[in-house]
Design an enzyme around this catalytic site. Structure first.
Site, PDB file in Angstrom:
ATOM      1  N   ARG A  21       0.894  -1.188  -0.096  1.00 35.46           N
ATOM      2  CA  ARG A  21      -0.187  -0.160  -0.003  1.00 35.46           C
ATOM      3  C   ARG A  21       0.871   1.387  -0.112  1.00 35.46           C
ATOM      4  NH1 ARG A  21      -4.427  -2.517   3.444  1.00 35.46           N
ATOM      5  NH2 ARG A  21      -3.788  -4.732   3.572  1.00 35.46           N
TER       6      ARG A  21
ATOM      7  N   ASP B 127      -3.789   3.950   3.260  1.00 39.99           N
ATOM      8  CA  ASP B 127      -3.547   2.387   3.705  1.00 39.99           C
ATOM      9  C   ASP B 127      -4.346   1.651   2.711  1.00 39.99           C
ATOM     10  OD1 ASP B 127      -5.138   3.681   5.444  1.00 39.99           O
ATOM     11  OD2 ASP B 127      -5.572   1.581   6.355  1.00 39.99           O
ATOM     12  N   ASN B 128      -5.327   2.184   2.255  1.00 37.78           N
ATOM     13  CA  ASN B 128      -6.352   1.449   1.267  1.00 37.78           C
ATOM     14  C   ASN B 128      -5.935   1.368  -0.229  1.00 37.78           C
ATOM     15  OD1 ASN B 128      -7.437   0.255   3.422  1.00 37.78           O
ATOM     16  ND2 ASN B 128      -9.213   1.836   3.430  1.00 37.78           N
TER      17      ASN B 128
END
Ligand code: AMP
Ligand code: MG
Length: 499
Positions: free
Chosen positions: A195, A264-265
């Site tokens: 990520r 983080d996605n």
């Protein structure tokens, strides 16, 4: 458990206990992850297995048995060759940096290399607590696991880059979310689990050597062509910008709202990643917020391109030790134009416009305005437009979707003029349009219906819906109801991060 039969075809087929693992991420320093085994889920059973994903791993779907899948992916045994780890990463959540993230409930079991040389990450989501779980229980609930599994197949069917699921395992274990819910585990398969937040971690920790190590690893594994560039790190960043622009352009073209676009996605490969409170919109609404906890609408539908751009600037910040600032900035500045080009390309294609005309952007924007004003179902509108043969007929057939006949008439008149400039014959245009305008799309109410059935122990509807979503462009007369009016109760569905 399936065994080798001696049939020549079987020589290339593998079974769960002899997958071809090669775990490159575990060869990075231990500081990059925590080595940890899954915690077994109580009383597991198989809900669904995905034959297409099985084949990616050289598994013969015919030979997979439910008990083994539930056993391995319910966390009761380690696959031979797997070395499970929780990856460390951080990220910006709703604009605020959070240093305490990482795989809190999912584990990278390992990487499988198939006979074509493709490398696939096997990630078990819902595998129990890790060093990065904070106050979480390490589990995923059935509801959100089904939603993620469905979304992967829906995206794949539409041709939008995504992670997918090999199988879904149910359990009698329960956890509390907004209510008591049963747990599940999803075996997620993807090219990449790295990520933006992986890079942010080493940057904010002040570890430039590890940052470089991570970048080298990514170039080696994912960005082979960057190796020969003057600055391979810059070439890698260019590729990430371009893939991210392409991805968000596809989301915007199909009315997809991710819901939690934290750094983080965001996958560095530009795949749709970490499905939570996502939505494929029924009525086209630029301000649609999919996640009810996102009260400010940071991640509303029309904010997504800007947010992806912002997320890329977070990644650029983290890459500062490797790439000159001016080079990063000039790449970031190119994002809007790249996004626009990808968006135009797909929207033109959805309208059956293969040539490029200067007025196309305005035609598309005006259509979006019309859809917004009259809360038009985008999917049904575009599918109906595939049948365009004459203005009057089209007006009649679109009337149920767009109440403003005059506004619709104006737009269709321009569209008709525009289409006359195209070289393709009518049947060719219709065929092309039907290959990019789905008849079926994963709507929240469909997911909700099959989740309710699954919560009662009936898994047939989930599996049936998966097969519908795999072929969204095909006519499927047995599933016609999924292409018709959305039930009224769909408007009451509320989604949150709590999963
Ligand atoms: P997500 O909202 O799923 O993208 O997760 C954000 C962060 O919270 C990640 O570090 C997850 O691993 C962690 N997380 C989410 N749910 C749980 C849970 N039930 N238990 C432990 N960690 C979790
Ligand atoms: Mg996440």
């Amino acid at each position: 458990m399936s065994t080798y039969t001696g049939h020549p075809m079987s020589e290339t087929r593998r079974t769960l206990d002899n997958l071809n693992f090669d775990n490159s991420y575990t060869r990075l320093p231990e500081y990059f992850y925590q080595r940890i085994d899954p915690s077994p889920l109580e009383a597991t059973h198989l809900i669904s297995v995905n034959p297409e994903v099985a084949r990616l791993l050289d598994l013969d779907p015919e030979k997979l048995d439910d008990e083994s899948l539930a056993h391995f992916f319910g966390g009761h045994a380690t696959l031979p060759g797997a070395e499970s780890i929780a990856m460390k990463y951080t990220g910006h959540q709703f604009g605020v940096y959070n240093p305490d993230l990482g795989d809190g409930r999912g584990l990278l079991l390992g990487e499988v290399v198939n006979q074509s040389g493709e490398r696939w990450d096997l990630h078990l989501k819902g595998a129990g607590r890790t060093a990065y779980s904070r106050s979480g229980d390490g589990r995923a609930v059935l509801r959100s696991s089904i939603r993620e599994y469905l979304a992967g197949e829906a995206m794949q069917g539409l041709g939008i880059p995504t992670t997918r699921g090999l199988c879904l395992v149910g359990s009698e274990e329960q956890v509390f979310r907004e209510q008591i819910e049963s747990c599940a585990a999803l075996l997620r398969v993807s090219h990449c689990h790295i990520r933006f937040g992986h890079f942010e971690h080493f940057f904010y920790r002040g570890r430039p050597d590890d940052l470089k190590r991570l970048a080298d690893y990514c170039i080696d594994r994912y960005f082979e062509s960057a190796k020969t560039a003057d600055n391979p790190y810059l070439a890698m960043f260019q590729e990430i910008v371009s893939r991210s622009a392409a991805l968000v352009a596809l989301w915007q073209s199909y009315g997809f709202v991710h819901g939690v676009l934290n750094t983080d996605n965001m996958s560095i490969l530009g795949e749709t990643f970490d499905y939570g409170p996502y939505t494929f919109m029924d009525a086209y609404q630029p301000g649609h917020i999919s996640n009810h906890t996102d009260q400010q609408g940071r991640y509303a539908f029309d904010q997504q391109p800007g947010i992806v751009h912002w997320n890329l600037s977070c990644l650029a910040q983290a890459l500062l030790p490797l790439i000159p600032r001016e080079a990063l900035e000039s790449e970031l500045d190119r994002f809007p134009e790249q996004y626009q080009a990808y968006y135009l390309k797909r929207m033109r294609s959805r309208l059956g416009l293969l040539a490029e005309a200067a007025e196309d952007l305005k035609l598309i924007d005006d259509l979006c305005r019309l859809m917004t004003q009259h809360k038009v179902d985008m999917t049904r509108f575009f599918r109906a437009l595939c049948d365009f043969e004459g203005l009057e007929e089209m007006l009649d057939s679109l009337q149920p979707l767009v109440s403003d006949r005059q506004g619709l008439n104006q737009w269709l008149t321009r569209y008709e003029q525009r289409i006359k400039q195209e070289a393709a014959t009518l049947p060719i245009r219709q065929m092309q349009m039907r290959s990019v305008n789905p008849k079926y799309i994963l709507r929240n109410y469909m997911a909700e219906e099959v989740i309710r059935e699954a919560q009662e122990g009936n898994y047939q509807p989930v599996n049936e819906l998966l097969s519908v979503l795999r072929n969204p462009f095909e006519e499927q007369p047995d599933h016609q109801r999924y292409a018709e009016d959305v039930p009224d109760w769909a408007g009451w569905i509320s989604l949150s991060c709590s999963s």
